[in-house]
Design an enzyme around this catalytic site. Structure first.
Site, mmCIF file in Angstrom:
data_model
loop_
_atom_site.group_PDB
_atom_site.id
_atom_site.type_symbol
_atom_site.label_atom_id
_atom_site.label_comp_id
_atom_site.label_asym_id
_atom_site.label_seq_id
_atom_site.Cartn_x
_atom_site.Cartn_y
_atom_site.Cartn_z
ATOM 1 N N TYR A 23 -3.181 -0.606 10.316
ATOM 2 C CA TYR A 23 -2.998 -0.864 8.886
ATOM 3 C C TYR A 23 -1.604 -0.446 8.431
ATOM 4 O O TYR A 23 -0.913 -1.196 7.724
ATOM 5 C CB TYR A 23 -4.067 -0.105 8.110
ATOM 6 C CG TYR A 23 -4.027 -0.306 6.616
ATOM 7 C CD1 TYR A 23 -4.541 -1.459 6.034
ATOM 8 C CD2 TYR A 23 -3.488 0.666 5.779
ATOM 9 C CE1 TYR A 23 -4.512 -1.643 4.662
ATOM 10 C CE2 TYR A 23 -3.461 0.493 4.404
ATOM 11 C CZ TYR A 23 -3.974 -0.662 3.846
ATOM 12 O OH TYR A 23 -3.945 -0.838 2.480
ATOM 13 N N SER A 53 0.877 -1.166 0.000
ATOM 14 C CA SER A 53 0.000 0.000 0.000
ATOM 15 C C SER A 53 0.913 1.213 0.000
ATOM 16 O O SER A 53 2.077 1.123 0.419
ATOM 17 C CB SER A 53 -0.887 0.029 1.248
ATOM 18 O OG SER A 53 -1.523 1.287 1.402
#
Length: 253
Positions: A156, A143
């Site tokens: 996350y 990501s």
């Protein structure tokens, strides 16, 4: 002259029931791959590739070591080998700073995003070492949060920073066996997770403001994954960043 076509490559995709995983599965089948789709919900896997003869659906919880072992065993039983793993299953997890999230939310996020990716990579490496010819490719879905966090995303963000270490370790340890590992870091492709972040209506920024952020079609992310997957064994991409043009990533902070 030998006109025989090379055998179709076999790709295992986790998190294939929605979003990026679904788009990659569809693109891979269109490009001639044999595809093993893994995900928690069988109905969603079936929606990803309805009536695709070169697809095998294997409902899988990537945090369950026995389920992951079964996934790769079934892939080999059905298609003979595994050439590519797209390690994609993930979740955004709890929204909050480090003092605001629960231990359960933290553990659940790392269990899926990090431990699940490790378990799938480990089984892929075992499979790729044992097959003839040995070798293969692992692509981890990171990501842009592997580079720079969003506010209120500690679980996350930590999981995705850890994926970068996992990627580099697999690449290093896999060299002797012809196994390469790369990472794709995607920013603001149009999937359901963007709704969780309110990207289309106003996502929280580092200065506390809300900003409507641009997105790009998930099919372009899938096309990039297939480009990485299709490289010859003599080449690899260690880390690739693809974002929506103009999104607040460069200069985030």
């Amino acid at each position: 002259m030998n006109t025989q076509k090379p055998a179709a490559k076999v790709m295992v995709i986790t998190g294939a029931g929605s979003g990026i995983g679904r788009a990659v599965a569809r693109r891979a089948i269109a490009e001639g791959y044999k595809v093993v789709l893994a995900g928690r919900r069988s109905a969603e896997l079936a929606e990803s590739v309805p009536s695709a003869p070169n697809a095998l659906l294997v409902p899988t919880d990537v945090t369950d070591v026995d389920a992951v072992r079964t996934l790769f065993e079934r892939a080999v039983e059905h298609f003979g080998r595994v050439d590519v793993l797209f390690n994609n299953a993930g979740m955004f997890g709890p929204s909050g700073a480090v003092d605001e999230i629960s231990l359960t939310g933290w553990n659940d996020t790392l269990a899926v995003n990090l431990t699940g990716s490790m378990l799938c990579a480990a089984q892929a490496v075992r499979t790729m070492k044992s097959q003839t010819p040995h070798g293969g490719r692992i692509i981890n879905n990171g990501s842009i949060s592997a580079h720079s966090p969003r506010p209120k995303s500690v679980a996350y963000t930590v999981s995705k920073h850890a994926i970068s270490g996992l990627t580099k370790s697999i690449e290093l340890d896999g060299r002797a066996y012809g196994i390469s590992c790369g990472q794709i870091d995607i920013g603001n492709t149009a999937t359901d997770i963007m709704n969780e972040l309110d990207v289309a209506t106003g996502a929280l920024q580092a200065n506390g403001s809300l900003l409507v952020e641009p997105m790009f079609p998930v099919e372009e992310a899938a096309r990039t994954v297939l480009f990485m997957a299709g490289l010859p064994a003599s080449a690899t991409i260690g880390q690739l960043v693809i974002t929506a043009a103009g999104m607040p990533f460069v200069g985030r902070g």
